[in-house]
Enzyme design. Sequence first.
Site, PDB file in Angstrom:
ATOM      1  CB  VAL A   1     -20.784  63.802  67.402  1.00 23.62           C
ATOM      2  CG1 VAL A   1     -21.516  64.058  68.795  1.00 23.62           C
ATOM      3  CG2 VAL A   1     -19.114  63.919  67.461  1.00 23.62           C
ATOM      4  CB  CYS A   2     -25.389  60.492  68.530  1.00 25.90           C
ATOM      5  SG  CYS A   2     -27.061  60.538  68.447  1.00 25.90           S
ATOM      6  CB  ILE A   3     -27.712  64.913  65.724  1.00 27.08           C
ATOM      7  CG1 ILE A   3     -28.205  66.448  66.281  1.00 27.08           C
ATOM      8  CG2 ILE A   3     -28.811  64.286  65.428  1.00 27.08           C
ATOM      9  CD1 ILE A   3     -28.453  67.093  64.806  1.00 27.08           C
TER      10      ILE A   3
ATOM     11  N   GLY B   1     -25.758  64.454  71.358  1.00 24.74           N
ATOM     12  CA  GLY B   1     -25.131  65.820  71.498  1.00 24.74           C
ATOM     13  C   GLY B   1     -25.926  67.116  71.897  1.00 24.74           C
TER      14      GLY B   1
END
Lengths: 121, 119
Positions: free
Chosen positions: B77-79, B82
């Site tokens: 998941v892209c930080i 997110g």
Amino acid sequence: MARPKKLAFLCRRAPLDGGNAAEILEAVLIAAAFDQEVHILFVDDGVYQLVDGQRPDPIGARGLEGGFAEFADLDIDHVWVERESLAARGLAGTKFAFDAAPVGRAEIAALLAGMDAVIGA
Amino acid sequence: MKFALFVTDSPHGGQASASAFAFASAALDRGHGIERVFFYCEGVHNANRLAAPPGGERSQVREWSRMAAERGVDLAVCINAGLRRGLREVNLAPGFRISGLGQFVEAAIAADRLVSFGG
């Protein structure tokens, strides 16, 4: 090193439609930073992303000019805008924030056929 | 064949994340590999363990978690995407991990095919 992948980002949404435009532009920049052959195509309402002089800051959104400004440094030089989409929206001859190359729908199909991946955005 | 998946839609925003899941399951069933599933933009909602659809409704989040546990699929998941949407370590569903866009590009390079869902 293996040959760079040809990655096409297909930008189809208006700049403030869901706020994804700025995020997709970020992905474009990262892909280019990894020395991949990045193509960006602005089609449908995505052509509005290119219109110059947008001021999204009063509504707390991020503009795209900062991303466009990095294209040159990252050797992103395959930037296309679909002629039919521009014409349908009365945008032919508009001043753009980035000088994308106009291309016809049929040519886009051929262009995409030559890609390793097409990323819808 | 090795596939990388790029998911940019939320479980309830449209069909894209369910399609991505079905695609990944079918690919694995037929002996292909999934290099990574990368969640970006609205796709990060696939990783929120606080999502609690009422009984009888399909939980896409739980299905991804099960896929990670049972089939060892890497769910990244892209930080930035997110954090922008209230997703962080504390509410990350099991099997997902916080990552960055570089890992999306890495997966695209390593895989034979990158397939994009959403947008």
